[in-house]
Design an enzyme around this catalytic site. Structure first.
Site, PDB file in Angstrom:
ATOM      1  N   CYS A  48       0.563  -1.482  -0.305  1.00 14.85           N
ATOM      2  CA  CYS A  48       0.010  -0.118   0.076  1.00 14.85           C
ATOM      3  C   CYS A  48       0.940   1.430  -0.397  1.00 14.85           C
ATOM      4  CB  CYS A  48      -1.147  -0.267   1.401  1.00 14.85           C
ATOM      5  SG  CYS A  48      -1.813   1.456   1.084  1.00 14.85           S
ATOM      6  N   CYS A  51       0.595   3.373   4.016  1.00 17.88           N
ATOM      7  CA  CYS A  51       0.690   2.779   4.890  1.00 17.88           C
ATOM      8  C   CYS A  51       2.061   1.676   5.066  1.00 17.88           C
ATOM      9  CB  CYS A  51      -0.536   1.871   5.977  1.00 17.88           C
ATOM     10  SG  CYS A  51      -1.373   0.219   4.803  1.00 17.88           S
ATOM     11  N   CYS A  97      -7.489  -0.986   1.862  1.00 15.39           N
ATOM     12  CA  CYS A  97      -6.249  -1.529   2.230  1.00 15.39           C
ATOM     13  C   CYS A  97      -7.593  -1.505   3.553  1.00 15.39           C
ATOM     14  CB  CYS A  97      -5.438  -0.886   2.328  1.00 15.39           C
ATOM     15  SG  CYS A  97      -4.487  -1.257   3.897  1.00 15.39           S
ATOM     16  N   CYS A 100      -5.378   0.517   6.023  1.00 18.91           N
ATOM     17  CA  CYS A 100      -5.503   2.210   6.517  1.00 18.91           C
ATOM     18  C   CYS A 100      -6.365   2.547   5.653  1.00 18.91           C
ATOM     19  CB  CYS A 100      -4.091   2.797   6.064  1.00 18.91           C
ATOM     20  SG  CYS A 100      -3.839   2.818   3.563  1.00 18.91           S
ATOM     21  N   CYS A 120      -8.332  -5.310  -9.932  1.00 19.78           N
ATOM     22  CA  CYS A 120      -7.492  -4.124 -10.785  1.00 19.78           C
ATOM     23  C   CYS A 120      -7.596  -3.138 -10.114  1.00 19.78           C
ATOM     24  CB  CYS A 120      -8.695  -4.304 -11.927  1.00 19.78           C
ATOM     25  SG  CYS A 120      -8.546  -2.497 -13.218  1.00 19.78           S
TER      26      CYS A 120
END
Length: 131
Positions: A48, A51, A97, A100, A120
């Site tokens: 991510c 984070c 995510c 976060c 995607c």
């Protein structure tokens, strides 16, 4: 999964570049075939961009022809969350995510075996760490 990450809008704006902020914090998308990872074939982990949580592995990445990085599954259950997205006159499944709440992209039921799913994902929402 690591502890939940929560920051103010000002903190996210300071940490992220313009494109990453627009995609991850505002639910935006990048144009097809323009992201830095859509054609990346190197082995490694996709984290991510907000984070640092590891979300996807190159072992599940494939060329969907869509112009975005596509994966058949997250690296581990619980790393991503989904939410029904009814924006733009469509009904889609948004991928976030779990750590976060960053917007990553969408998941579709038209992927290859073994999952039949196509995650995607916007390159702007990811950082890549080569093995």
């Amino acid at each position: 999964m690591s502890d939940k990450v929560s920051k103010s809008d000002a903190e996210w704006r300071t940490q992220l570049g313009e494109d990453a902020y627009r995609v991850t914090r505002c639910g935006g998308t990048e144009r097809a075939f323009t992201g830095k990872y859509w054609d990346n074939k190197a082995a490694g982990s996709y984290k991510c961009a907000c984070c640092g949580e590891v979300l996807f592995d190159s072992d599940t990445k494939y060329d969907s022809g869509s112009g975005w990085p596509s994966f058949t599954a997250p690296v581990e259950d619980g790393r991503v969350a989904t939410h029904t997205d009814t924006s733009h006159g469509m009904v889609r499944t948004e991928v976030l995510c779990s750590r976060c709440d960053a917007h990553l992209g969408h998941v579709f039921p038209d992927g290859p075996a073994p999952t039949g799913l196509r995650y995607c994902i916007n390159s702007a929402s990811l950082d890549f760490e080569a093995r």
